[in-house]
Scaffold this active site. Sequence first.
Site, PDB file in Angstrom:
ATOM      1  N   CYS A 114       0.819  -1.227   0.000  1.00 17.72           N
ATOM      2  CA  CYS A 114       0.000   0.000   0.000  1.00 17.72           C
ATOM      3  C   CYS A 114       0.848   1.271   0.000  1.00 17.72           C
ATOM      4  O   CYS A 114       0.362   2.327  -0.393  1.00 17.72           O
ATOM      5  CB  CYS A 114      -0.935   0.020   1.194  1.00 17.72           C
TER       6      CYS A 114
ATOM      7  N   HIS B 292      -3.259   7.759   2.037  1.00 17.15           N
ATOM      8  CA  HIS B 292      -3.641   6.420   1.580  1.00 17.15           C
ATOM      9  C   HIS B 292      -5.023   6.111   2.144  1.00 17.15           C
ATOM     10  O   HIS B 292      -5.287   6.338   3.325  1.00 17.15           O
ATOM     11  CB  HIS B 292      -2.607   5.397   2.067  1.00 17.15           C
TER      12      HIS B 292
ATOM     13  N   ASN C 273     -10.002   0.356  -0.377  1.00 12.01           N
ATOM     14  CA  ASN C 273      -8.539   0.409  -0.289  1.00 12.01           C
ATOM     15  C   ASN C 273      -7.956  -0.187  -1.575  1.00 12.01           C
ATOM     16  O   ASN C 273      -8.017  -1.390  -1.773  1.00 12.01           O
ATOM     17  CB  ASN C 273      -8.090  -0.376   0.950  1.00 12.01           C
TER      18      ASN C 273
HETATM   19  O1  UT7 Z   1      -3.757  -0.564   3.516  1.00 12.89           O
HETATM   20  C1  UT7 Z   1      -2.904  -1.246   4.345  1.00 12.89           C
HETATM   21  C2  UT7 Z   1      -3.133  -0.912   5.756  1.00 12.89           C
HETATM   22  N1  UT7 Z   1      -4.372  -1.509   6.204  1.00 12.89           N
HETATM   23  C3  UT7 Z   1      -5.055  -0.892   7.097  1.00 12.89           C
HETATM   24  O2  UT7 Z   1      -4.711   0.201   7.498  1.00 12.89           O
HETATM   25  C4  UT7 Z   1      -6.255  -1.596   7.685  1.00 12.89           C
HETATM   26  C5  UT7 Z   1      -6.254  -1.379   9.161  1.00 12.89           C
HETATM   27  N2  UT7 Z   1      -7.352  -2.058   9.856  1.00 12.89           N
HETATM   28  C6  UT7 Z   1      -8.643  -1.717   9.739  1.00 12.89           C
HETATM   29  O3  UT7 Z   1      -9.011  -0.894   8.947  1.00 12.89           O
HETATM   30  C7  UT7 Z   1      -9.617  -2.345  10.734  1.00 12.89           C
HETATM   31  O4  UT7 Z   1      -8.875  -3.070  11.700  1.00 12.89           O
HETATM   32  C8  UT7 Z   1     -10.647  -3.285  10.071  1.00 12.89           C
HETATM   33  C9  UT7 Z   1     -11.674  -2.452   9.316  1.00 12.89           C
HETATM   34  C10 UT7 Z   1      -9.977  -4.272   9.174  1.00 12.89           C
HETATM   35  C11 UT7 Z   1     -11.429  -4.051  11.161  1.00 12.89           C
HETATM   36  O5  UT7 Z   1     -12.026  -3.153  12.081  1.00 12.89           O
HETATM   37  P1  UT7 Z   1     -11.815  -3.330  13.658  1.00 12.89           P
HETATM   38  O6  UT7 Z   1     -12.619  -2.298  14.303  1.00 12.89           O
HETATM   39  O7  UT7 Z   1     -10.329  -3.327  13.924  1.00 12.89           O
HETATM   40  O8  UT7 Z   1     -12.455  -4.743  13.935  1.00 12.89           O
HETATM   41  P2  UT7 Z   1     -11.782  -6.085  14.486  1.00 12.89           P
HETATM   42  O9  UT7 Z   1     -10.871  -6.686  13.485  1.00 12.89           O
HETATM   43  O10 UT7 Z   1     -11.243  -5.844  15.860  1.00 12.89           O
HETATM   44  O11 UT7 Z   1     -13.052  -7.010  14.610  1.00 12.89           O
HETATM   45  C12 UT7 Z   1     -14.156  -6.671  15.471  1.00 12.89           C
HETATM   46  C13 UT7 Z   1     -15.290  -7.654  15.229  1.00 12.89           C
HETATM   47  C14 UT7 Z   1     -14.833  -9.102  15.275  1.00 12.89           C
HETATM   48  O12 UT7 Z   1     -15.872  -9.870  15.879  1.00 12.89           O
HETATM   49  P3  UT7 Z   1     -15.758 -10.344  17.408  1.00 12.89           P
HETATM   50  O13 UT7 Z   1     -14.491 -11.154  17.468  1.00 12.89           O
HETATM   51  O14 UT7 Z   1     -15.675  -9.061  18.199  1.00 12.89           O
HETATM   52  O15 UT7 Z   1     -17.005 -11.102  17.591  1.00 12.89           O
HETATM   53  C15 UT7 Z   1     -14.737  -9.484  13.824  1.00 12.89           C
HETATM   54  O16 UT7 Z   1     -14.921 -10.884  13.606  1.00 12.89           O
HETATM   55  O17 UT7 Z   1     -15.842  -7.456  13.913  1.00 12.89           O
HETATM   56  C16 UT7 Z   1     -15.882  -8.718  13.227  1.00 12.89           C
HETATM   57  N3  UT7 Z   1     -15.751  -8.465  11.797  1.00 12.89           N
HETATM   58  C17 UT7 Z   1     -16.804  -8.224  11.013  1.00 12.89           C
HETATM   59  N4  UT7 Z   1     -18.123  -8.151  11.268  1.00 12.89           N
HETATM   60  C18 UT7 Z   1     -18.938  -7.865  10.224  1.00 12.89           C
HETATM   61  C19 UT7 Z   1     -14.617  -8.421  11.052  1.00 12.89           C
HETATM   62  N5  UT7 Z   1     -14.918  -8.167   9.770  1.00 12.89           N
HETATM   63  C20 UT7 Z   1     -16.271  -8.032   9.712  1.00 12.89           C
HETATM   64  C21 UT7 Z   1     -17.172  -7.753   8.673  1.00 12.89           C
HETATM   65  N6  UT7 Z   1     -18.486  -7.677   8.983  1.00 12.89           N
HETATM   66  N7  UT7 Z   1     -16.755  -7.529   7.406  1.00 12.89           N
END
Ligand code: UT7
Length: 322
Positions: free
Chosen positions: A114, A249, A279
């Site tokens: 990225c 980004h 992204n």
């Molecule tokens: O470009 C390269 C750099 N990349 C980035 O900068 C990405 C950085 N990360 C992010 O943008 C975020 O971490 C995400 C958008 C990927 C995820 O958001 P988050 O607030 O960090 O969520 P999380 O991974 O901590 O997950 C929270 C909950 C989990 O469920 P439990 O374990 O709390 O029950 C996940 O399983 O959200 C769940 N989850 C979803 N739920 C519905 C993860 N993906 C999804 C989804 N829909 N698509």
Amino acid sequence: MTETRSVVAGVGSFLPERILTNAELSTMVDTSDEWIRERTGITERRVAAEGETTSDISVKAAKAALDAAGMTGADIDLIVLATTTPDYTFPATATQVQAQLGAGGAAFDLQAVCSGFVFALATADNFLVRGQAQNALVIGAETITRLIDWEDRGTCVLFGDGAGAVVLSAREVEEDGPGILRTYIRSDGQFRTLLQTDGGPSATGTVGHLRMQGNQVFRHAVNKIAEAIETVIERAGVTAADIDWFVPHQANQRILDSVANKLGIPPERVVTTVATHGNTSAASVPLAMDVAVKDGRIKPGDLVLVEALGGGFTWGAALIRV
Ligand code: UT7
């Protein structure tokens, strides 16, 4: 006193036609439009058509940038193409683009995921300022959806395809004139497993799928991006208040908001396209830049700040007077 600088001569971009909405994704994995919008700011993203390759979309973005610069491929003597999704393992996708544009000089790919566009900008800038090329095409292009595991809801909702390109020309300019003022790039391989593919030519003989521990990446993103920005700003002798346009980004709206807030950049100075592009990895910065040039926000003389963080980790920033 004048100095040689890499001056932005033209910007262009291209998005594949096919739109993939949150609603459609909700029929594929256990997710919802509400979750995706709240956690990421994304409402839709583009997906390259079957047979539509990274070189195809790169050539379209490059031609748009060349048109904007009033140049043709024959004027170009350097192509640096940032991509994680090359057409083939080799040769470099940049050579395919070079052939299609009728460009000369050297053409190579650059892999910084990225952060690729920021790394490519820094690389081309060095060639131009050293007098080793006159006109460079810096391209960020991805068919990143080809690396997606469409059953992994943690990643499949985030990414999209697209290409953006910038023509840079080596010119003698006054100190307060246009051009790339500073670049800063960094990598830290101890974080490489937080965002990677689980395959590759040498390790598995496959392409692999994108795997990300999103919340871990998120934890590091804001601080590392802020560090890169603070460094370029300080080294260029400007302040955050001097920045006309912040073109980050486009990984996640929450990251963009946190970075801008931490640095005191007001929201109306931030160019955001994550809602409709998702992204697009190395393509996201030049795609967003092109949107803001086309709609008249970025004008000649403006000070533009770009940044990115990606797999590796890699991260960096650049300050450009357009
Ligand atoms: O470009 C390269 C750099 N990349 C980035 O900068 C990405 C950085 N990360 C992010 O943008 C975020 O971490 C995400 C958008 C990927 C995820 O958001 P988050 O607030 O960090 O969520 P999380 O991974 O901590 O997950 C929270 C909950 C989990 O469920 P439990 O374990 O709390 O029950 C996940 O399983 O959200 C769940 N989850 C979803 N739920 C519905 C993860 N993906 C999804 C989804 N829909 N698509």
